[in-house]
Write a protein that holds these residues in place. Structure first.
Motif, PDB file in Angstrom:
ATOM      1  N   GLY A 185     -12.803   3.560   2.668  1.00 13.98           N
ATOM      2  CA  GLY A 185     -11.416   3.908   2.925  1.00 13.98           C
ATOM      3  C   GLY A 185     -10.752   4.589   1.750  1.00 13.98           C
ATOM      4  N   HIS A 186      -9.429   4.693   1.863  1.00 18.52           N
ATOM      5  CA  HIS A 186      -8.627   5.333   0.837  1.00 18.52           C
ATOM      6  C   HIS A 186      -7.629   4.323   0.280  1.00 18.52           C
ATOM      7  CE1 HIS A 186      -9.307   9.607   2.722  1.00 18.52           C
ATOM      8  NE2 HIS A 186     -10.415   9.018   2.319  1.00 18.52           N
ATOM      9  N   ILE A 187      -7.504   4.284  -1.048  1.00 19.37           N
ATOM     10  CA  ILE A 187      -6.610   3.343  -1.717  1.00 19.37           C
ATOM     11  C   ILE A 187      -5.571   4.111  -2.523  1.00 19.37           C
ATOM     12  CG2 ILE A 187      -6.446   1.348  -3.255  1.00 19.37           C
ATOM     13  CD1 ILE A 187      -8.193   0.875  -0.783  1.00 19.37           C
ATOM     14  N   LEU A 188      -4.308   3.693  -2.393  1.00 15.96           N
ATOM     15  CA  LEU A 188      -3.227   4.314  -3.152  1.00 15.96           C
ATOM     16  C   LEU A 188      -2.725   3.357  -4.231  1.00 15.96           C
ATOM     17  CD1 LEU A 188      -1.048   6.498  -3.642  1.00 15.96           C
ATOM     18  CD2 LEU A 188       0.370   5.311  -1.940  1.00 15.96           C
ATOM     19  N   ALA A 243       0.609  10.865   5.919  1.00 16.48           N
ATOM     20  CA  ALA A 243      -0.289  11.959   5.541  1.00 16.48           C
ATOM     21  C   ALA A 243      -1.762  11.593   5.611  1.00 16.48           C
ATOM     22  CB  ALA A 243       0.056  12.430   4.116  1.00 16.48           C
ATOM     23  N   ASP A 244      -2.090  10.305   5.529  1.00 16.27           N
ATOM     24  CA  ASP A 244      -3.497   9.911   5.399  1.00 16.27           C
ATOM     25  C   ASP A 244      -3.847   8.788   6.368  1.00 16.27           C
ATOM     26  OD1 ASP A 244      -6.041   9.208   4.649  1.00 16.27           O
ATOM     27  OD2 ASP A 244      -5.637   9.143   2.500  1.00 16.27           O
ATOM     28  N   PRO A 245      -4.444   9.115   7.504  1.00 11.92           N
ATOM     29  CA  PRO A 245      -4.809   8.077   8.481  1.00 11.92           C
ATOM     30  C   PRO A 245      -5.901   7.131   7.985  1.00 11.92           C
ATOM     31  CG  PRO A 245      -5.681  10.223   9.143  1.00 11.92           C
ATOM     32  CD  PRO A 245      -4.771  10.473   7.995  1.00 11.92           C
ATOM     33  N   GLU A 246      -6.595   7.512   6.913  1.00 10.50           N
ATOM     34  CA  GLU A 246      -7.648   6.636   6.387  1.00 10.50           C
ATOM     35  C   GLU A 246      -7.146   5.697   5.286  1.00 10.50           C
ATOM     36  OE1 GLU A 246     -11.682   8.193   5.868  1.00 10.50           O
ATOM     37  OE2 GLU A 246     -10.845  10.163   6.372  1.00 10.50           O
ATOM     38  N   LEU A 247      -5.856   5.753   5.013  1.00 10.39           N
ATOM     39  CA  LEU A 247      -5.293   4.848   4.013  1.00 10.39           C
ATOM     40  C   LEU A 247      -5.423   3.406   4.496  1.00 10.39           C
ATOM     41  CD1 LEU A 247      -3.591   4.563   1.347  1.00 10.39           C
ATOM     42  CD2 LEU A 247      -1.564   4.544   2.825  1.00 10.39           C
ATOM     43  N   ASN A 248      -6.115   2.591   3.731  1.00 10.03           N
ATOM     44  CA  ASN A 248      -6.271   1.192   4.137  1.00 10.03           C
ATOM     45  C   ASN A 248      -6.033   0.195   3.007  1.00 10.03           C
ATOM     46  OD1 ASN A 248      -8.598   1.896   2.763  1.00 10.03           O
ATOM     47  ND2 ASN A 248      -9.994   0.811   4.126  1.00 10.03           N
ATOM     48  N   ALA A 263       8.088  -0.582   3.770  1.00  8.03           N
ATOM     49  CA  ALA A 263       7.448   0.570   4.418  1.00  8.03           C
ATOM     50  C   ALA A 263       6.351   0.103   5.375  1.00  8.03           C
ATOM     51  CB  ALA A 263       6.875   1.504   3.358  1.00  8.03           C
ATOM     52  N   LEU A 264       5.561  -0.864   4.945  1.00  6.55           N
ATOM     53  CA  LEU A 264       4.491  -1.365   5.810  1.00  6.55           C
ATOM     54  C   LEU A 264       5.065  -2.041   7.052  1.00  6.55           C
ATOM     55  CD1 LEU A 264       2.014  -2.856   3.146  1.00  6.55           C
ATOM     56  CD2 LEU A 264       1.892  -0.650   4.309  1.00  6.55           C
ATOM     57  N   GLN A 265       6.139  -2.781   6.875  1.00 10.04           N
ATOM     58  CA  GLN A 265       6.767  -3.436   8.022  1.00 10.04           C
ATOM     59  C   GLN A 265       7.336  -2.418   9.004  1.00 10.04           C
ATOM     60  OE1 GLN A 265       9.390  -6.096   5.663  1.00 10.04           O
ATOM     61  NE2 GLN A 265       8.548  -7.779   6.890  1.00 10.04           N
ATOM     62  N   GLU A 266       8.061  -1.443   8.466  1.00 13.68           N
ATOM     63  CA  GLU A 266       8.740  -0.477   9.340  1.00 13.68           C
ATOM     64  C   GLU A 266       7.776   0.456  10.050  1.00 13.68           C
ATOM     65  OE1 GLU A 266      11.776   1.513   7.146  1.00 13.68           O
ATOM     66  OE2 GLU A 266      12.846  -0.351   6.651  1.00 13.68           O
ATOM     67  N   THR A 267       6.612   0.685   9.458  1.00 14.08           N
ATOM     68  CA  THR A 267       5.618   1.560  10.096  1.00 14.08           C
ATOM     69  C   THR A 267       4.614   0.782  10.940  1.00 14.08           C
ATOM     70  OG1 THR A 267       4.219   1.463   8.115  1.00 14.08           O
ATOM     71  CG2 THR A 267       5.790   3.297   8.274  1.00 14.08           C
ATOM     72  N   GLY A 268       4.770  -0.541  10.993  1.00 15.64           N
ATOM     73  CA  GLY A 268       3.856  -1.357  11.793  1.00 15.64           C
ATOM     74  C   GLY A 268       2.456  -1.451  11.216  1.00 15.64           C
ATOM     75  N   THR A 269       2.311  -1.204   9.917  1.00 15.02           N
ATOM     76  CA  THR A 269       0.974  -1.230   9.299  1.00 15.02           C
ATOM     77  C   THR A 269       0.745  -2.465   8.429  1.00 15.02           C
ATOM     78  OG1 THR A 269       1.811   0.134   7.478  1.00 15.02           O
ATOM     79  CG2 THR A 269       0.729   1.282   9.313  1.00 15.02           C
ATOM     80  N   ALA A 270       1.735  -3.377   8.392  1.00 19.08           N
ATOM     81  CA  ALA A 270       1.558  -4.606   7.619  1.00 19.08           C
ATOM     82  C   ALA A 270       0.385  -5.397   8.193  1.00 19.08           C
ATOM     83  CB  ALA A 270       2.836  -5.443   7.654  1.00 19.08           C
ATOM     84  N   GLY A 271      -0.519  -5.809   7.347  1.00 16.82           N
ATOM     85  CA  GLY A 271      -1.704  -6.523   7.801  1.00 16.82           C
ATOM     86  C   GLY A 271      -2.866  -5.605   8.118  1.00 16.82           C
TER      87      GLY A 271
END
Length: 343
Positions: A185-188, A243-248, A263-271
Motif C-alpha cells: 500500500g501507500h503510507i503518508l 488523490a490516492d485510492p491506494e492510501l492505506n 478527515a478520516l471520519q468525514e470521508t468514511g475511511t476511519a478504520g
C-alpha cells in the motif's frame, strides 16, 4: 514509621505547619520552619543527608516549547507539582512557549538566568546551534548545570539527557504500520513541523529507515507538514484520500492528529486507513477507543517530568554526577486491547 502528625504533636503545631516547613511552602515563620525540620530529622522522618540542604531552596528553571500540545501540558503539570510530591527543597520556575521560535526560547533562558537567578535549568531544547551555544554559555560561564529532556543536543555541555530515542520510536511506528498493512500500500507521513523540533525529524528518520529495510513493497508518499495546524492536517488528509485510492496508512509524527482523525471520519475511511500516532494522552487514547487510531506510541512522561529535577538537585546538593548521561525513557505501545475504558 514517623508521620507528619507525630512531628506536629511533638512541636506543638498543626499538621499543615509541618507540611509547609517540610515542603518549603509560604505562610510559616523561618524560625518555626527550622524547628520543625530539626524535629523531623531527630525523629527520623528526614535523613540527615538531606537536612543541610533543607535550609536552602534550590531554584530550578524549566523551559518547555510547543505548550499547546496535550503532552507538553501534562509535562508542565508534572513539573509544577514536583515540589509538592517530594521532600526535595526545590522551587520550580516554569516557562512555556506556544511555538518553536528560537529567539523566544533564548529570551526565556536569559530571563531565568539573569532575572530569576536560577541555580539549574531543565530544558526542552529546540534544534538550533544557538540553543547549543546558550547551554554551553550558562553551564561554563555562569556555572548553571543543565539537563535536557524530551529532545537532546548531544554535543552540548549538559549534565544529562532524559527522554526517548525518537529514531527507535519512529522505527516502532513503521514496524507496526508494516504489520497492519501486510507490507503493501501507500503510507503518508504527516509532520507537525519541518524544523525546530528534533522529535519530528528523528521519528521520520526512524520510520523511513525501518520501512526501507523491511517493507520494500510499501510506497512512502512525500511527507507533508501541518505546521502545528489541525485544520491544515485535515485538508492534507482529505486531499491525499481523494488523490490516492491506494492510501492505506497515515503516520503522524507529532501534532495534527485531531485534524487527521476528523478527515478520516468525514470521508468514511476511519478504520480502513490505518493511523499511528505518538504520545499517550487522554485525547489520543480517545481516538483509539473510537476506532480511528490503531496504535499510540508513548515515551514515559512521568520520568521526563521528574527525573531532570532529581538529577539537578543531586548535583547542586552533593555535586553528584548522574550515573548515565543519557537516560532513555521507555517506548510503550497502546492499542484497543490494553487501554482502560473511558471514565
Amino acid at each position: 514509621m514517623v508521620t507528619m502528625q507525630q512531628i506536629a504533636d511533638a512541636c506543638g503545631v498543626s499538621r499543615g505547619t509541618v507540611d509547609r516547613a517540610l515542603h518549603n511552602k509560604p505562610g510559616i515563620r523561618p524560625e518555626v520552619a527550622d524547628r520543625v525540620r530539626e524535629k523531623a530529622r531527630d525523629m527520623g522522618y528526614i535523613s540527615a543527608r538531606l537536612m543541610p540542604s533543607l535550609l536552602n531552596t534550590w531554584k530550578i528553571g524549566v523551559v518547555l516549547h510547543s505548550a499547546a500540545s496535550d503532552f507538553v501540558k501534562e509535562l508542565a503539570h508534572l513539573f509544577e507539582q514536583f515540589p509538592n510530591s517530594s521532600l526535595l527543597p526545590v522551587k520550580i520556575i516554569l516557562r512555556t512557549m506556544d511555538g518553536v521560535d528560537i529567539q523566544h526560547q533564548l529570551a526565556l533562558i536569559d530571563e531565568l538566568v539573569e532575572i530569576e537567578h536560577i541555580d539549574a535549568l531543565a530544558l526542552m531544547p529546540l534544534a538550533n546551534s544557538l540553543i547549543r551555544e546558550k547551554i554551553n554559555q550558562i553551564s561554563e560561564k555562569n556555572g548553571i548545570p543543565v539537563v535536557t529532556l524530551n529532545t537532546d543536543i548531544g554535543d552540548a555541555n549538559r549534565l544529562a539527557y532524559i527522554g526517548p530515542d525518537d529514531i527507535a520510536a519512529g522505527r516502532s511506528a513503521a514496524a507496526l504500520m508494516g504489520m497492519l498493512t501486510g507490507g503493501h500500500g501507500h503510507i503518508l507521513p504527516i509532520l507537525g513541523q519541518q524544523s525546530g523540533h528534533y522529535a519530528d525529524s528523528q521519528r521520520l528518520t526512524g520510520f523511513l529507515e525501518e520501512m526501507s529495510a523491511n517493507y520494500p513493497d510499501i510506497e512512502i508518499l512525500h511527507p507533508e507538514c501541518c505546521f502545528l495546524d489541525g485544520e491544515l492536517a485535515k485538508r492534507i488528509t482529505c486531499r491525499a484520500i481523494q488523490a490516492d485510492p491506494e492510501l492505506n496508512g497515515i503516520f503522524v509524527s507529532s501534532m495534527g492528529r485531531r485534524g487527521v482523525a476528523k478527515a478520516l471520519q468525514e470521508t468514511g475511511t476511519a478504520g480502513k486507513i490505518h493511523m499511528i500516532i505518538h504520545d499517550i494522552t487522554p485525547s489520543n487514547l480517545s481516538l483509539v477507543r473510537q476506532g480511528i487510531v490503531d496504535f499510540v506510541i508513548g515515551q514515559d512522561i512521568e520520568t521526563q517530568g521528574t527525573r531532570p529535577i532529581q538529577i539537578l538537585y543531586e548535583y547542586l546538593s552533593n555535586h553528584q554526577m548522574p550515573e548515565q548521561r543519557i537516560q532513555l525513557t521507555d517506548i510503550s505501545i497502546k492499542f484497543r486491547c490494553n487501554i482502560p475504558p473511558e471514565a
